[in-house]
Each structure stands twice: as structure tokens, then as C-alpha cells.
Design a protein around this motif. Structure first.
Motif, mmCIF file in Angstrom:
data_model
loop_
_atom_site.group_PDB
_atom_site.id
_atom_site.type_symbol
_atom_site.label_atom_id
_atom_site.label_comp_id
_atom_site.label_asym_id
_atom_site.label_seq_id
_atom_site.Cartn_x
_atom_site.Cartn_y
_atom_site.Cartn_z
ATOM 1 N N VAL A 55 -30.762 5.368 22.386
ATOM 2 C CA VAL A 55 -31.420 4.635 21.311
ATOM 3 C C VAL A 55 -30.850 5.097 19.972
ATOM 4 O O VAL A 55 -30.419 6.251 19.841
ATOM 5 C CB VAL A 55 -32.946 4.838 21.383
ATOM 6 N N ARG A 143 -22.103 -12.279 23.835
ATOM 7 C CA ARG A 143 -21.070 -13.118 23.215
ATOM 8 C C ARG A 143 -19.724 -12.849 23.893
ATOM 9 O O ARG A 143 -19.266 -11.713 23.987
ATOM 10 C CB ARG A 143 -20.937 -12.815 21.731
ATOM 11 N N ALA A 181 -22.403 -1.189 17.155
ATOM 12 C CA ALA A 181 -23.187 -0.017 17.589
ATOM 13 C C ALA A 181 -22.917 0.327 19.051
ATOM 14 O O ALA A 181 -22.884 1.496 19.439
ATOM 15 C CB ALA A 181 -24.675 -0.301 17.385
ATOM 16 N N THR A 182 -22.711 -0.701 19.864
ATOM 17 C CA THR A 182 -22.444 -0.466 21.287
ATOM 18 C C THR A 182 -21.116 0.258 21.455
ATOM 19 O O THR A 182 -21.024 1.271 22.162
ATOM 20 C CB THR A 182 -22.413 -1.821 22.039
ATOM 21 N N ARG A 202 -12.187 -5.496 14.222
ATOM 22 C CA ARG A 202 -12.049 -6.588 13.253
ATOM 23 C C ARG A 202 -12.716 -6.181 11.944
ATOM 24 O O ARG A 202 -12.147 -6.340 10.872
ATOM 25 C CB ARG A 202 -12.680 -7.868 13.815
ATOM 26 N N THR A 203 -13.925 -5.652 12.042
ATOM 27 C CA THR A 203 -14.652 -5.218 10.849
ATOM 28 C C THR A 203 -15.108 -3.775 11.064
ATOM 29 O O THR A 203 -15.841 -3.502 12.012
ATOM 30 C CB THR A 203 -15.900 -6.115 10.630
ATOM 31 N N THR A 341 -18.430 -7.015 22.413
ATOM 32 C CA THR A 341 -18.439 -8.065 21.391
ATOM 33 C C THR A 341 -19.835 -8.563 21.026
ATOM 34 O O THR A 341 -19.967 -9.575 20.343
ATOM 35 C CB THR A 341 -17.549 -9.244 21.850
ATOM 36 N N ARG A 458 -19.696 -9.701 8.114
ATOM 37 C CA ARG A 458 -19.905 -10.457 9.363
ATOM 38 C C ARG A 458 -21.157 -9.964 10.074
ATOM 39 O O ARG A 458 -21.130 -9.620 11.251
ATOM 40 C CB ARG A 458 -18.723 -10.281 10.315
HETATM 41 P P1 NAP Z 1 -22.306 -6.216 17.312
HETATM 42 O O1 NAP Z 1 -22.898 -5.277 16.361
HETATM 43 O O2 NAP Z 1 -22.504 -7.659 17.107
HETATM 44 O O3 NAP Z 1 -20.764 -5.878 17.402
HETATM 45 C C1 NAP Z 1 -19.866 -6.709 18.068
HETATM 46 C C2 NAP Z 1 -18.463 -6.262 17.750
HETATM 47 O O4 NAP Z 1 -17.541 -7.124 18.418
HETATM 48 C C3 NAP Z 1 -18.153 -6.349 16.277
HETATM 49 O O5 NAP Z 1 -17.339 -5.269 15.915
HETATM 50 C C4 NAP Z 1 -17.406 -7.676 16.180
HETATM 51 O O6 NAP Z 1 -16.533 -7.744 15.093
HETATM 52 C C5 NAP Z 1 -16.625 -7.649 17.459
HETATM 53 N N1 NAP Z 1 -16.207 -8.990 17.861
HETATM 54 C C6 NAP Z 1 -16.991 -10.007 18.275
HETATM 55 N N2 NAP Z 1 -16.249 -11.092 18.548
HETATM 56 C C7 NAP Z 1 -14.969 -10.743 18.296
HETATM 57 C C8 NAP Z 1 -13.726 -11.425 18.365
HETATM 58 N N3 NAP Z 1 -13.671 -12.700 18.765
HETATM 59 N N4 NAP Z 1 -12.613 -10.761 18.013
HETATM 60 C C9 NAP Z 1 -12.679 -9.474 17.613
HETATM 61 N N5 NAP Z 1 -13.808 -8.762 17.509
HETATM 62 C C10 NAP Z 1 -14.939 -9.407 17.850
HETATM 63 O O7 NAP Z 1 -22.831 -5.913 18.811
HETATM 64 P P2 NAP Z 1 -23.237 -4.529 19.456
HETATM 65 O O8 NAP Z 1 -22.294 -3.464 19.122
HETATM 66 O O9 NAP Z 1 -23.490 -4.807 20.891
HETATM 67 O O10 NAP Z 1 -24.582 -4.165 18.741
HETATM 68 C C11 NAP Z 1 -25.574 -5.143 18.510
HETATM 69 C C12 NAP Z 1 -26.856 -4.487 18.109
HETATM 70 O O11 NAP Z 1 -27.458 -3.937 19.248
HETATM 71 C C13 NAP Z 1 -26.757 -3.331 17.143
HETATM 72 O O12 NAP Z 1 -26.648 -3.720 15.829
HETATM 73 C C14 NAP Z 1 -28.036 -2.608 17.405
HETATM 74 O O13 NAP Z 1 -29.082 -3.218 16.688
HETATM 75 C C15 NAP Z 1 -28.239 -2.868 18.867
HETATM 76 N N6 NAP Z 1 -27.800 -1.709 19.620
HETATM 77 C C16 NAP Z 1 -28.682 -0.727 19.728
HETATM 78 C C17 NAP Z 1 -28.341 0.361 20.432
HETATM 79 C C18 NAP Z 1 -29.328 1.402 20.584
HETATM 80 O O14 NAP Z 1 -30.392 1.404 20.056
HETATM 81 N N7 NAP Z 1 -28.996 2.348 21.321
HETATM 82 C C19 NAP Z 1 -27.100 0.498 21.016
HETATM 83 C C20 NAP Z 1 -26.206 -0.519 20.895
HETATM 84 C C21 NAP Z 1 -26.583 -1.644 20.214
HETATM 85 P P3 NAP Z 1 -17.052 -8.358 13.688
HETATM 86 O O15 NAP Z 1 -17.971 -7.306 13.134
HETATM 87 O O16 NAP Z 1 -15.832 -8.550 12.920
HETATM 88 O O17 NAP Z 1 -17.764 -9.634 14.022
#
Ligand code: NAP
Length: 494
Positions: A55, A143, A181-182, A202-203, A341, A458
Motif C-alpha cells: 500500500v 489499460r 506507482a505500480t 513516457r512521463t 500501463t 498526463r
Molecule cells: P498509472 O499511474 O496510470 O501509470 C501508468 C504508466 O504507464 C504511466 O507511466 C504511463 O505513462 C504509462 N503508459 C500508459 N500507456 C502508455 C503508452 N501507450 N506508452 C507509454 N507509456 C504508457 O498506473 P499505475 O502505475 O498502475 O498506478 C495507478 C494508480 O494505482 C496509482 O496512482 C495509485 O493510486 C494506485 N496504486 C496504488 C498502489 C498502492 O497503494 N500500493 C500501488 C500501485 C498503484 P504516462 O504517465 O505518460 O501516461
């Protein structure tokens, strides 16, 4: 007229659905069913089990306020413990028996003749219910990036929400796409095993040090025997988070700009972890701290200094059968492609299923044709007897459980009034909904999302129209107060 099969159908058996079910039991309802497409409860904590999952809010804060857990092993608890907590709570409050798994809900339609919701399932007969609650979460639709050629890759492809627990990266050439974050949690774990790891960024994401502590046996015994001690720790972690969100995000313009200090901290963290100035530069975000959810890690930055770990920040041209062709023309040959992603939030999740209300109003279409909106982040005009827990302007800052707390309180007041009046239907008025939307728009005017430099972030906090309609821009205390005091005349009862 035949009575509906259920008083309530809840869609989703994660913490949202479990909380709603607990509230229904408190209100004296027993004829309800919780439907979930997965094969077990826990929502995101069931689906996600990639290495490194933990978490990212202190678990003293990340739990139902009425159900503290003295058994957490750490301040930032590993994922499996949270899944166990979900199961324990569901058992303790006797809601697990109401759950039906492997049940995909495809849509729901309000029937004005019978005053019921008809809930369509992918397989089997539709269900009828007096009330419908969708608790489908915000981050539940993975996604898949539409990068040219991605389907032609012949190696292994793993999305972080569909992790293969038997997968071992040992000796492999691995790429991770994404640095959210993942990925920040997963990358250091993969680097431990892989022969070669390339990270496609990417970002860049803001990363600050993680101040984690282990709760030893003594602390856990103390929390169990003297619950006030755990409540005291929670008060500190709640207060700290609340303060950071209030000053850094909600009142960014008028109160203060704490974000500068956070930027400095992240910069110092990068400096202490990485000697290579060029690498540090590539990992430095160019948008304000807080525009998208920042992360905590003590190992992420350092991982990039290892000789077999490479950062690709120039972009991807295409994917081929055996690897990725980078935008600079070079090629990375791969065994495994990891997609970190994230999630389709606005396209696939608002709402997660088709919901058709009175006069044929289609919720998703209406949100897109007008603006994303939901009264107190819970109800929508022309959708009688419907609560949407994953709504626009519903999510309170950093913590899902605070959101759940106020939503349960909202339910308590609403159904208490329904019972008092002997009514069978409720519907929020257009006027109350418009007032709430105006309030949200005004509050957002002072926030980081409106005033800050977020253009290149983004961030999924913004919908495709560029409005930051995910967060409810107020403190937990204010949201709880509103949930206990909103005028019941904001609803029409019949
Ligand atoms: P995310 O924050 O949406 O990150 C997705 C990543 O994939 C971003 O870096 C994004 O780049 C990249 N991406 C997506 N499409 C792409 C493409 N076509 N080409 C290149 N890069 C691409 O997803 P996430 O990391 O799974 O985290 C989501 C949320 O889940 C977090 O903000 C957090 O709230 C929650 N989370 C919580 C925990 C926890 O509590 N333990 C752990 C993990 C996640 P861009 O930024 O450029 O779009």
C-alpha cells in the motif's frame, strides 16, 4: 406485481462493496447480493499481486475507521495482508455469504412501471432489485497500450493486473512500459532477477523517500490490547496526509505552496541515489508535484544505477516479434514485455457498466454530453434508487477509506429518511445536483489542478475534457460533515 428478487444489488466485492454491505446490515437490510466478475473478494487487492505490491498510504490510515487492524506487519503493508484484511472484515460483518463471484454484470436499466432496477448479467437471467449500488472502483479496467505492432510480439506479455505468480525473470531480457506507482514498486523487484531490464518512461513520476517502519510483536500486542494507541497513530497519519493534500493540492493557490518543499525532497532523493547527472535529468518531472499521484520508494532511483538496468525515455517507435524498436532507431531484444500501463479511467470506467435511468437517460452518455457530475459523489438525477460509489467528485484525496466513510454516512442518512417516510424510491433533485457541481467547480478553482503547472503530467485526475473531476476537493472532515447534514430535501421521496 411480483416483488423484486432483491432489495439491493451491489456490483463489486472490493472495499467499496464490502463497506456498502456493512452499512446495509447496520440499516437492517438482509436481502442483498454482491456481484463480482472475479473469483474472490478484495477488488484491486485481489486482482493485483505483482512482486513488490504494497500500500502507498500508511495502513493505519488505509483501513475502515470502525475496523482498525492491530495485525499489520508494517506501516506500508504488503498487498497480501490487505487482501486478508478484506476477507476478515467481510467475515466479521457477515457479508461474504451475500457474494456471488464469476458474475459479470453487463448493465442495469431502471423500470418505471415496477420501480425496480433490472440488472443484466453476461450469463444467466437478469436480476431485479429495488436499489442498485455500483462499487466498481476507480482503477479497475486495465489499460492496454495501443503501440504499433504490440500484438505481434511473440515473447511473454504480462500486464501488472494479470500477473503470473509462477513467472521468474531470472536470466531474462525484460522491458517494463510505464513508470506509474505500480512500476515504481515492481521495477526494483524485477531488476533483482532479470539479466537485462529496460524501462520505457513516457512521463517521469515524482518519487520521495519512503519512511516505513515494521510493527513488531510488541507494537501489535499493544494495538490489540489498547486500541487507543493505534487510534493515536492513525490520528497522526490521517492528520499528516490531510494536511499535505489540503495545503499542497486543495488550497494550492490561497494557503501555501508546500509543493516546493516536496520537489526539493524528491530532488535530494534523486541526488543521493544517482551520480549520473544526465540520468537524474531524465528522471526529473517537468510538472508540479501533486498533479498526478506521487510515489514513495527507497529503491526505485537506485535501481537505474545498476549496469543491467536501462532507462529509455526517448519513446517507442513500434513493437516487433522479438522486441521493441526505440524512437532513436535502436532495438531492444526481449523475452518478456511487462505492461505497467495502468488503467482506463475515463473511457472505460465512468461508469464501468451501462446504466440507464429514467426517461432512457444513459449515464455514460449524459456525463459526456454535459459534464461529469454526481451529487456528493454518490447520486445522480434521473437515476432513482441508485448509488454510484465510483463517481466524479467522489474520491477524497489520497485515501479510499475516507471516501467510503463519508459514503456510508450518506447512505445512513438517506435510507434512514426513506424508512422514516415509509417511501420506496428516492431521487436526487436536478437543483441539488447542480448546486453541488457549482460548489465543486468553485473549490477546484483554488486547487493545484486549476492553478498549478500540470499540463505535461498526463494525470488520470483529469478527464479527457481537461477537467479534474475525480477528486472531491475538500477535507475528510468537511465531507463527513456534509454527509451527516445535507438537506434531505435534496432528495425526492415517493
Ligand atoms: P498509472 O499511474 O496510470 O501509470 C501508468 C504508466 O504507464 C504511466 O507511466 C504511463 O505513462 C504509462 N503508459 C500508459 N500507456 C502508455 C503508452 N501507450 N506508452 C507509454 N507509456 C504508457 O498506473 P499505475 O502505475 O498502475 O498506478 C495507478 C494508480 O494505482 C496509482 O496512482 C495509485 O493510486 C494506485 N496504486 C496504488 C498502489 C498502492 O497503494 N500500493 C500501488 C500501485 C498503484 P504516462 O504517465 O505518460 O501516461
Amino acid at each position: 406485481m411480483a416483488a423484486p428478487e432483491f432489495d439491493f444489488v451491489i456490483v463489486g466485492a472490493g472495499f467499496g462493496g464490502i463497506g456498502a454491505a456493512i452499512e446495509l446490515r447496520r440499516l437492517g437490510y438482509d436481502n442483498f447480493v454482491i456481484l463480482d466478475r472475479e473469483d474472490d473478494l478484495g477488488g484491486t487487492w485481489h486482482v493485483n499481486h505483482y512482486p513488490g505490491l504494497a500500500v502507498d498510504v500508511p495502513t493505519t490510515t488505509y483501513s475502515y475507521s470502525f475496523e482498525p487492524n492491530p495485525n499489520w506487519s508494517r506501516l506500508y503493508t504488503p498487498g497480501p495482508e490487505i487482501k486478508r484484511y478484506a476477507a476478515d472484515v467481510a467475515d466479521k460483518y457477515d457479508v461474504r455469504d451475500h457474494m456471488r463471484f464469476n458474475t459479470v454484470v453487463t448493465g442495469a436499466r431502471w423500470d418505471d412501471e415496477t420501480n425496480t432496477w433490472q440488472v443484466a448479467l453476461e450469463s444467466g437471467d437478469p436480476l431485479s432489485t429495488r436499489f442498485l449500488i455500483t462499487a466498481t472502483g476507480f482503477l479497475s479496467q486495465p489499460r492496454m497500450p495501443d503501440i504499433p505492432g504490440i500484438t505481434s510480439f511473440e515473447g511473454r506479455v504480462l500486464h501488472t493486473t494479470d500477473w503470473d505468480d509462477d513467472y521468474d525473470a531470472a536470466g531474462e531480457r525484460v522491458a517494463v512500459i510505464g513508470t506509474g506507482a505500480t512500476a515504481v514498486q515492481l521495477i526494483p523487484e524485477l531488476a533483482r532477477r532479470a539479466a537485462d531490464l529496460t524501462v520505457y518512461q513516457r512521463t517521469p513520476i515524482w518519487v520521495v523517500p519512503k519512511i516505513d517502519v515494521r510493527f513488531g510483536a510488541l507494537a501489535r500486542r499493544l494495538f490489540a490490547r489498547v486500541p487507543a494507541t493505534q487510534r493515536a497513530v492513525r490520528a497522526v497519519t490521517d492528520g499528516l496526509y490531510e494536511f499535505l493534500v489540503y495545503v499542497g493540492v486543495l488550497r494550492y493557490d490561497s494557503v501555501g505552496r508546500l509543493n516546493g518543499a516536496a520537489r526539493l525532497l524528491a530532488g535530494a532523493h534523486r541526488f543521493a541515489s544517482i551520480r549520473d547527472r544526465n540520468l537524474r535529468r531524465k528522471l526529473t518531472p517537468d510538472y508540479e508535484f501533486g498533479c498526478k499521484r506521487p510515489t514513495f520508494s527507497n529503491s526505485y532511483y537506485r535501481t537505474f544505477t545498476r549496469p543491467h538496468v536501462h532507462l529509455q525515455a526517448d519513446g517507442i517507435d513500434r513493437v516487433e516479434a522479438d522486441g521493441i524498436v526505440n524512437a532513436d532507431g535502436t532495438k531492444t531484444v526481449l523475452d518478456t514485455l511487462v505492461l505497467a500501463t495502468g488503467f482506463d479511467l475515463w473511457e472505460a470506467n465512468f461508469p464501468a457498466i451501462e446504466v440507464i435511468g429514467r426517461d432512457g437517460r444513459d449515464l455514460g452518455k449524459w456525463w459526456r454530453d454535459t459534464r461529469f457530475q454526481a451529487y456528493q459523489g454518490v447520486t445522480v438525477p434521473r437515476f432513482p434508487n441508485f448509488l454510484s460509489l465510483a463517481s466524479p467528485y467522489a474520491f477524497l484525496g489520497l485515501n479510499f477509506f475516507n471516501t467510503m466513510d463519508y459514503q456510508m454516512r450518506h447512505m445512513d442518512r438517506l435510507f434512514g429518511e426513506l424508512k422514516r417516510r415509509g417511501a420506496t424510491t428516492f431521487e436526487v433533485t436536478e437543483k441539488a445536483n447542480a448546486r453541488y457541481l457549482d460548489q465543486m467547480t468553485e473549490l477546484l478553482g483554488d486547487s493545484l489542478f486549476t492553478v498549478g503547472d500540470c499540463a505535461s503530467a498526463r494525470s488520470y485526475y483529469y478527464n479527457p475534457a481537461g477537467e479534474a473531476t475525480l477528486l472531491r476537493p475538500m477535507t475528510t472532515r468537511a465531507a463527513l460533515r456534509e454527509a451527516s447534514t445535507y438537506p434531505v430535501t435534496d432528495y425526492e421521496f415517493a
